[in-house]
Design a protein around this motif. Structure first.
Motif, PDB file in Angstrom:
ATOM      1  N   THR B  57       0.878  -1.191   0.005  1.00  0.00           N
ATOM      2  CA  THR B  57       0.053   0.017   0.085  1.00  0.00           C
ATOM      3  C   THR B  57       0.731   1.309  -0.031  1.00  0.00           C
ATOM      4  N   THR B  58       2.037   1.254   0.467  1.00  0.00           N
ATOM      5  CA  THR B  58       2.932   2.338   0.427  1.00  0.00           C
ATOM      6  C   THR B  58       3.329   2.371  -0.936  1.00  0.00           C
ATOM      7  N   PRO B 141      -8.006  12.306   8.926  1.00  0.00           N
ATOM      8  CA  PRO B 141      -8.115  10.743   9.418  1.00  0.00           C
ATOM      9  C   PRO B 141      -6.828  10.319   9.309  1.00  0.00           C
ATOM     10  N   SER B 142      -5.898  10.584   8.179  1.00  0.00           N
ATOM     11  CA  SER B 142      -4.902   9.690   7.845  1.00  0.00           C
ATOM     12  C   SER B 142      -3.730  10.274   8.113  1.00  0.00           C
ATOM     13  N   GLY B 143      -3.414  11.722   8.611  1.00  0.00           N
ATOM     14  CA  GLY B 143      -2.207  12.002   8.990  1.00  0.00           C
ATOM     15  C   GLY B 143      -1.390  12.616   7.794  1.00  0.00           C
ATOM     16  N   TYR B 148      -1.011   9.080   1.701  1.00  0.00           N
ATOM     17  CA  TYR B 148      -1.712   8.794   2.861  1.00  0.00           C
ATOM     18  C   TYR B 148      -1.461   7.451   3.707  1.00  0.00           C
ATOM     19  N   ASN B 149      -1.419   6.436   2.734  1.00  0.00           N
ATOM     20  CA  ASN B 149      -1.247   5.093   3.304  1.00  0.00           C
ATOM     21  C   ASN B 149      -2.697   4.779   4.327  1.00  0.00           C
ATOM     22  N   TYR B 150      -3.658   5.012   3.973  1.00  0.00           N
ATOM     23  CA  TYR B 150      -4.910   5.286   4.882  1.00  0.00           C
ATOM     24  C   TYR B 150      -5.729   3.917   4.486  1.00  0.00           C
ATOM     25  N   ILE B 153      -6.130  -3.339   3.479  1.00  0.00           N
ATOM     26  CA  ILE B 153      -6.792  -4.289   2.874  1.00  0.00           C
ATOM     27  C   ILE B 153      -7.499  -4.807   3.979  1.00  0.00           C
ATOM     28  N   GLY B 154      -8.858  -4.721   3.852  1.00  0.00           N
ATOM     29  CA  GLY B 154      -9.634  -5.245   4.729  1.00  0.00           C
ATOM     30  C   GLY B 154     -10.755  -3.855   5.396  1.00  0.00           C
ATOM     31  N   GLY B 155     -10.435  -2.743   5.151  1.00  0.00           N
ATOM     32  CA  GLY B 155     -10.849  -1.340   5.693  1.00  0.00           C
ATOM     33  C   GLY B 155      -9.855  -0.326   5.457  1.00  0.00           C
ATOM     34  N   VAL B 156     -10.021   0.568   6.659  1.00  0.00           N
ATOM     35  CA  VAL B 156      -9.365   1.701   6.644  1.00  0.00           C
ATOM     36  C   VAL B 156      -8.677   1.631   7.951  1.00  0.00           C
ATOM     37  N   LYS B 157      -7.591   2.584   8.155  1.00  0.00           N
ATOM     38  CA  LYS B 157      -6.632   2.486   9.105  1.00  0.00           C
ATOM     39  C   LYS B 157      -7.113   3.270  10.566  1.00  0.00           C
ATOM     40  N   ARG B 158      -7.882   4.224  10.214  1.00  0.00           N
ATOM     41  CA  ARG B 158      -8.495   4.876  11.586  1.00  0.00           C
ATOM     42  C   ARG B 158     -10.001   5.144  11.307  1.00  0.00           C
ATOM     43  N   ASP B 159     -10.653   5.423  12.260  1.00  0.00           N
ATOM     44  CA  ASP B 159     -11.782   5.997  12.161  1.00  0.00           C
ATOM     45  C   ASP B 159     -11.917   7.395  11.927  1.00  0.00           C
ATOM     46  N   LEU B 160     -12.963   8.139  11.474  1.00  0.00           N
ATOM     47  CA  LEU B 160     -13.043   9.444  11.578  1.00  0.00           C
ATOM     48  C   LEU B 160     -13.264   9.886  12.463  1.00  0.00           C
ATOM     49  N   PRO B 161     -12.470  11.150  13.005  1.00  0.00           N
ATOM     50  CA  PRO B 161     -12.720  11.562  14.382  1.00  0.00           C
ATOM     51  C   PRO B 161     -14.183  12.329  14.480  1.00  0.00           C
ATOM     52  N   PRO B 162     -14.724  12.718  15.605  1.00  0.00           N
ATOM     53  CA  PRO B 162     -16.148  13.529  15.659  1.00  0.00           C
ATOM     54  C   PRO B 162     -15.781  14.932  15.097  1.00  0.00           C
ATOM     55  N   GLY B 163     -16.717  15.623  14.482  1.00  0.00           N
ATOM     56  CA  GLY B 163     -16.390  16.905  13.867  1.00  0.00           C
ATOM     57  C   GLY B 163     -16.081  16.983  12.349  1.00  0.00           C
TER      58      GLY B 163
END
Lengths: 151, 364, 397
Positions: B57-58, B141-143, B148-150, B153-163
């Motif tokens: 993915t990188t 979300p990704s940094g 991004y490398n966000y 395989i199987g989903g995304v790295k982190r959830d979206l923060p509130p707001g």
């Protein structure tokens, strides 16, 4: 038409074998090298596959394999995956540039990186690597050291 | 004046990326063109064969750095098909929202790079200023801002923060205001129309034959959008139609390609709003993603520039046996000589700029 | 002081020559009488032709100083206005940032507080920095280039442009020349530039410069004719080529009981003139000959160093002179109620120049064949219509 029916009709073509349905809109079929030209013109003219998506070359160590992906440009997104097996020592096949103009550079890339020769291609020379490069890098028996000295 | 071959590139202030275009001019008119690629060839396919599936993915981010998220997403879809993994629904909606934001950012960069080709350097700064807002959004979300490398395989790295929804809404309202301003500035400008109307024309049937896809094909009037035809992620549940534009005389010219991308930006904003509103709760990563895979799989997605297809062959080990990438710009550049002939040399930046070239994906 | 020439004549007669001649007479005194040019020079300087020439030298120098100062101000204005149009500030290098630069160079940078420094400058030192940069660069002559023509081409371009500065008056008092054929000579000097452009473009032995030079020459020649025809309307109404007469005629009480500048009866001519001047000085939207997108820098690709700096300055000088001519012809020159003539003149010139600058950063450029189409097929008939209207105006009123 539906994918199952499509594959059934295509399997009846001479030289075709091993037809199956991969997904709801994707079919798969194998064809021999000799029957490929007539098969592809049937695909384009009779079945309406007007977009050549991709031509990949795979190096199974005892043979080469060409994988073609075709699609129809409409809302169904019907696709077909065609496999052709080529012998290791004579990897040549007829070019389909006269049917689909988009196959032009895909065939050049397959020649460049894997060494598959397309008979009848208007201008088969290297596209990604420099013109004087020796060897075909994506092959499994490509060795880095030797070719680096030459280049 | 006799005919002569002129090189545009590889060192040139205004070609988008590192490539060489040799054109044969007779006075001012182009009679032949030969594009030469390979200056940015990084042998991604070969390197991918000796790295594990999740490490690639990188690499895919760097394929087309202007639109990095969509390429990683295509690879992850192909790998998930190969391994038999399905991403959870919340991850699919997050992917959709983030992909559409990435598409807007990529089109804004295209706008910022296209206008200086025509002579208006101010357009570069406007495009970049607006793109900054979206890069800040994608950084949340990704940094990362460009790579991004966000998507994993199987989903995304982190959830979206509130707001996140509120911020995205504010950004999109600003962009809508500014797009109205730009439409005034560019669409109603006689000089802009003079440079773009009737330049670089190809018909729809020619485009399909040459393998052109994406906004370049839809600007010829063909309503083929992979998000509808070959749907993936959360797109089947969203409500949209393919956007098309046609040139005045049929087919596609530079102005219809420009209009197409502006319209797609509006459509993407609508899709982001829908996706963020309908997002379900849940996990963002699948339960278990296997390390090893065998078999063959491919998946195609609607990248910002066209149809991106990745074909993976696994041999039972934890590294791919063969990885093939289809880049939409590779095919479009091969078709470019056909619709460069007959135009003036001053049209070359306009035509090649309107195709939205990104050499990173062309050269792999 | 009636005019700059009269003042400088008096200055030479009263101050300059009496200071210089004693030294020359002393030299004549101590050296043998034959082959002694010092005394002859002193006597020539005291006579009327000598004073005349010295006065004119001072006048021309003052005109050049005023011209160059204005051009530098125009360059600064262009960069700041361009920055603001693009939602940024433009160059900020000025005297108050010298402290920052000095501490950085001396190595004290960690002690300088970058966070709370406010940028108080307005960027006036940027031009100085650019000038120093041009001085420091090397002039590289390409190997296969024609050395003689490569040197002469830019010289033709630059010298004909600087010549223009002394031929257009700033007001009746500060006028370096008052030739009866005034503006016609100015346009003739304006038109020498294509020779320099073509020569340089060919001499550099480079496909890009050759194409750039050809395009440039085609564009400049195509726009000469509508330019002169739009000026012909004003010459007809004013009755002479002299800028003094033209401005005086605009100050006369006209049709409706008050003075009317030429822009009102000859609005069409004004539009045509402005478009043609933009094409003549090769500003956007007509700057395809030097377009970066295709031709890197056009005909100046191979020129470097101070030569390039002077070529850039010459392009701005031509723009400035074009605006001056437009003001004299159409906007009433130095006419205005309260302020002295020079201030009005400069205000009007800067008004036109700011319009040029904003236009440059707001519109894309036009392709060469479209430029030529515009020149030959659209502007030429318009300027002829304007000439006909001017003839009508003269006959009727």
């Amino acid at each position: 038409m539906e994918t199952g029916q499509l594959v059934q009709q295509l399997v009846k073509h001479e030289g075709a074998s091993d037809g199956s349905v991969l997904r709801s809109n994707v079919g798969r079929i194998s064809i021999t090298r000799e029957a490929s030209q007539s098969f592809f013109s049937t695909l384009k003219n009779d079945f309406g596959f007007d977009h050549c998506s991709l031509i990949s070359a795979v190096d199974n160590q005892t043979a080469f394999e060409l994988v073609y992906h075709f699609s129809i440009v409409d809302a169904t997104g019907q696709m077909l995956e065609v496999h052709i097996d080529l012998p290791r020592d004579t990897p040549t096949v007829d070019s389909i540039t006269h049917l689909w103009g988009g196959a032009d550079w895909h065939e050049r890339e397959a020649y460049d990186l894997m060494g598959i020769y397309f008979i009848g291609h208007p201008d088969l020379k290297r596209v990604l690597l420099p013109d004087g490069f020796a060897g075909h890098p994506l092959r499994k028996d490509y060795v880095y050291e030797i070719h680096e000295e030459e280049w | 004046m006799a005919e002569m071959w002129i090189h545009m590139g590889p060192q040139h202030p205004m070609t988008h990326g590192l490539w060489n275009l040799r054109i044969k001019v007779n006075g001012e008119t182009i009679t032949d063109a030969v594009p030469e690629l390979g200056y940015l060839h990084r042998s991604v396919e070969k390197i991918g064969e000796r790295r594990k599936y999740f490490m690639n993915t990188t690499l895919t981010d760097r394929l087309c750095y202007a639109s990095a998220m969509t390429w990683t997403h295509c690879y992850c879809l192909a790998a998930e098909e190969l391994m038999g993994v399905v991403a959870p629904p919340r991850a699919q909606y997050i992917r959709t929202a983030v992909l559409e934001l990435q598409r807007i950012a990529s089109h804004l960069m295209w706008l910022g790079a296209y206008l200086p080709d025509l002579g208006l350097i101010t357009g570069f700064l406007y495009g970049m200023r607006d793109r900054e807002m979206f890069l800040n959004l994608l950084e949340i979300p990704s940094g990362g801002r460009l790579l991004y490398n966000y998507v994993k395989i199987g989903g995304v790295k982190r959830d979206l923060p509130p707001g996140f929804e509120a911020k995205a809404e504010r950004v999109m309202q600003t962009l809508e205001r500014r797009l109205k301003e730009y439409e005034n500035l560019y669409d109603n400008s006689k000089i802009f129309r003079m440079r773009n109307d009737g330049v670089g024309v190809y018909s729809a049937s020619d485009a399909i034959n040459w393998g052109i896809t994406g906004p370049n094909l839809r600007s010829a009037g063909v309503p083929f959008d992979l998000r509808q035809a070959d749907s993936y992620d959360a797109y089947p549940e969203l409500d949209f139609e393919p956007v098309t534009n046609t040139a005045a005389g049929g087919g596609s010219d530079c102005f219809s390609r420009y209009r197409q991308r502006i319209d797609e930006m509006h459509q993407s904003m609508d899709l982001v709003r829908q996706a963020l509103a309908k997002m379900p709760e849940g996990r963002v990563m699948a339960d278990s993603v296997p390390l090893r895979a065998s078999g063959e799989a491919f998946r195609r997605t609607e990248d910002s520039r066209g149809e991106a297809l990745m074909y993976l062959v696994g041999d039972g080990s934890d590294r791919p046996y063969r990885w093939k990438i289809r880049s939409p710009m590779f095919t479009t550049v091969s078709a470019a000589p056909h619709f460069l002939k007959g135009y003036k040399m001053a049209d070359v930046p306009a035509i090649m700029g309107s195709l939205d070239m990104c050499i990173g994906e062309t050269d792999k | 002081m009636t005019s700059l020439y009269d003042w400088s004549y008096w200055f030479c007669e009263a101050w300059l020559v009496p200071l210089m001649t004693p030294l020359l007479y002393f030299q004549e005194h101590i050296m043998p009488p034959f082959s002694n040019p010092a005394g002859d020079m002193a006597r020539w300087m005291e006579s009327d032709p000598g004073l005349n020439i010295l006065a004119w030298t001072i006048v021309v120098n003052v005109a050049l100083m005023i011209g160059f100062t204005n051009v530098i101000i125009v360059v600064y204005l262009e960069r700041k206005i361009a920055g603001r149009i693009m939602d940024r500030r433009g160059p900020m290098l000025s005297l108050s940032s010298l402290k920052e630069i000095a501490s950085d160079l001396a190595g004290y940078a960690p002690e300088y507080n970058w966070k709370t420094t406010t940028y108080a400058g307005i960027g006036i030192l940027q031009n100085v920095a650019d000038g120093i940069k041009f001085f420091c660069k090397e002039i590289i002559v390409p190997d296969k280039a024609d050395r003689l023509l490569y040197t002469i081409g830019p010289v033709i371009f630059i010298s004909s442009s600087i010549l223009l500065l002394v031929m257009v008056p700033f007001s009746p008092r500060i006028a370096a020349s008052s030739a009866p054929l005034g503006l016609l000579v100015v346009m003739a000097a304006f038109s020498i530039a294509p020779i320099g452009v073509l020569t340089t473009g060919w001499a550099c032995n480079n496909k890009y410069t050759l194409i750039g030079g050809m395009r440039s020459a085609a564009q400049l020649m195509a726009y000469e004719i509508p330019l002169l025809l739009s000026m012909a309307g004003v010459f007809l109404v004013a009755g002479s080529y002299n800028p003094m007469d033209i401005v005086a005629q605009q100050q006369e009480v006209g049709l409706l009981g008050f003075p009317m500048w030429n822009i009102i009866p000859q609005f069409l001519g004004f539009i045509v003139f402005i478009v043609c001047i933009l094409a003549e000085v090769e500003r956007v939207p007509f700057d395809l000959p030097e377009a970066e997108a295709e031709l890197v820098e056009g005909w100046t690709t191979e020129i470097g160093g101070l030569r390039l700096g002077l070529v850039f300055a010459a392009e701005y000088i031509r723009g400035f002179v074009g605006a001056m001519i437009a003001t004299i012809l159409f906007l009433g020159g130095w006419a205005g109620p309260f302020l002295p003539g020079e201030i009005w003149f400069l205000l009007k010139v800067y008004g036109i120049l700011i319009f040029f600058i904003i236009l440059r950063w707001t519109v894309p450029r036009i392709r060469t064949d479209q430029i030529l189409l515009l020149g030959w097929k659209r502007l030429l008939p318009l300027s002829l219509i304007n000439l006909a209207l001017a003839i009508l105006y003269v006959e009727v009123f």
